[in-house]
Design a protein around this motif. Structure first.
Motif, short mmCIF file in Angstrom:
data_model
loop_
_atom_site.label_atom_id
_atom_site.label_comp_id
_atom_site.label_asym_id
_atom_site.label_seq_id
_atom_site.Cartn_x
_atom_site.Cartn_y
_atom_site.Cartn_z
N UNK A 1 0.83 -1.21 0.00
CA UNK A 1 0.00 0.00 0.00
C UNK A 1 0.87 1.26 0.00
N UNK A 2 1.96 1.22 0.76
CA UNK A 2 2.86 2.37 0.79
C UNK A 2 3.51 2.59 -0.58
N UNK A 3 3.98 1.50 -1.20
CA UNK A 3 4.60 1.63 -2.53
C UNK A 3 3.59 2.12 -3.57
N UNK A 4 2.38 1.59 -3.53
CA UNK A 4 1.36 2.00 -4.49
C UNK A 4 0.99 3.48 -4.30
N UNK A 5 0.85 3.90 -3.06
CA UNK A 5 0.50 5.30 -2.83
C UNK A 5 1.67 6.22 -3.19
N UNK A 6 2.91 5.75 -2.99
CA UNK A 6 4.08 6.53 -3.44
C UNK A 6 4.09 6.67 -4.95
N UNK A 7 3.71 5.60 -5.64
CA UNK A 7 3.64 5.67 -7.11
C UNK A 7 2.64 6.74 -7.54
N UNK A 8 1.48 6.77 -6.90
CA UNK A 8 0.48 7.78 -7.22
C UNK A 8 1.04 9.18 -6.94
N UNK A 9 1.69 9.34 -5.78
CA UNK A 9 2.24 10.65 -5.41
C UNK A 9 3.32 11.11 -6.38
N UNK A 10 4.08 10.18 -6.95
CA UNK A 10 5.14 10.51 -7.91
C UNK A 10 4.61 10.59 -9.34
N UNK A 11 3.31 10.39 -9.53
CA UNK A 11 2.73 10.46 -10.86
C UNK A 11 3.09 9.28 -11.75
N UNK A 12 3.42 8.14 -11.14
CA UNK A 12 3.76 6.94 -11.91
C UNK A 12 2.48 6.19 -12.26
N UNK A 13 2.34 5.72 -13.49
CA UNK A 13 1.20 4.87 -13.81
C UNK A 13 1.20 3.66 -12.90
N UNK A 14 0.02 3.27 -12.43
CA UNK A 14 -0.12 2.20 -11.44
C UNK A 14 -1.14 1.17 -11.88
N UNK A 15 -0.72 -0.09 -11.81
CA UNK A 15 -1.62 -1.22 -12.04
C UNK A 15 -1.74 -1.96 -10.71
N UNK A 16 -2.95 -2.18 -10.26
CA UNK A 16 -3.18 -2.93 -9.02
C UNK A 16 -3.77 -4.29 -9.36
N UNK A 17 -3.18 -5.31 -8.78
CA UNK A 17 -3.69 -6.68 -8.89
C UNK A 17 -4.14 -7.07 -7.48
N UNK A 18 -5.40 -7.47 -7.36
CA UNK A 18 -5.93 -7.84 -6.04
C UNK A 18 -7.08 -8.81 -6.17
N UNK A 19 -7.26 -9.66 -5.16
CA UNK A 19 -8.38 -10.59 -5.20
C UNK A 19 -9.69 -9.85 -4.94
N UNK A 20 -10.76 -10.49 -5.28
CA UNK A 20 -12.09 -9.89 -5.11
C UNK A 20 -12.35 -9.47 -3.66
N UNK A 21 -11.82 -10.23 -2.70
CA UNK A 21 -12.05 -9.91 -1.29
C UNK A 21 -11.42 -8.59 -0.87
N UNK A 22 -10.49 -8.07 -1.65
CA UNK A 22 -9.85 -6.80 -1.31
C UNK A 22 -10.34 -5.62 -2.13
N UNK A 23 -11.36 -5.84 -2.95
CA UNK A 23 -11.91 -4.74 -3.75
C UNK A 23 -12.38 -3.61 -2.84
N UNK A 24 -13.19 -3.93 -1.84
CA UNK A 24 -13.71 -2.88 -0.95
C UNK A 24 -12.61 -2.23 -0.11
N UNK A 25 -11.74 -2.99 0.57
CA UNK A 25 -10.72 -2.34 1.39
C UNK A 25 -9.75 -1.46 0.59
N UNK A 26 -9.59 -1.75 -0.68
CA UNK A 26 -8.64 -0.99 -1.51
C UNK A 26 -9.34 -0.01 -2.46
#
Length: 129
Positions: A95-120
């Motif tokens: 989560x920290x790396x993904x949010x850092x990517x967003x903050x740095x303006x890096x394109x981001x692809x998230x891979x997650x199971x269905x159970x984490x759709x809501x928490x993420x």
């Protein structure tokens, strides 16, 4: 065009190797970087570079300083970030790396199971894919 992809996510399963193998089979011009994937080395790097620490708190803090420096450099050098969220392990670093990517303006692809759709949901909303 060659791309550098930062692979953020847990370090306990071979998911990075699976992605690298698929990319290699397709002959895509992609190189990969990641956080330190050797767990023991990651935990000990602070003491190895900065010296023995007086207790567990400072030991972990020293390791975090070095690991965060590495992550920042690798994220900034990358063209895109892929963040894998699994179900088995805590995902704080991902989560920290993904949010850092967003903050740095890096394109981001998230891979997650269905159970984490809501928490993420908020982080997923910031991702490109």
């Amino acid at each position: 065009m060659e791309l550098t992809v930062y692979l953020a996510g847990e370090i306990h399963t071979p998911w990075r190797d699976e992605i690298k193998t698929l990319v290699s089979k397709k002959g895509l011009p992609i190189s990969f970087v990641s956080p330190q994937t050797n767990h023991n080395f990651s935990d000990e790097i602070g003491a190895q570079i900065l010296g023995e620490q007086p207790n567990k708190y400072y030991h972990d803090n020293a390791a975090s300083s070095i690991n965060n420096l590495r992550t920042e450099i690798m994220l900034k050098k990358s063209d895109i970030v892929i963040a894998l969220f699994g179900e088995e392990y805590k995902q704080w670093n991902t989560a920290m790396d993904a949010s850092s990517a967003v903050a740095h303006g890096k394109p981001l692809i998230i891979i997650r199971p269905e159970t984490l759709i809501h928490p993420l949901k908020e982080l997923s909303n910031k991702a490109n894919v």
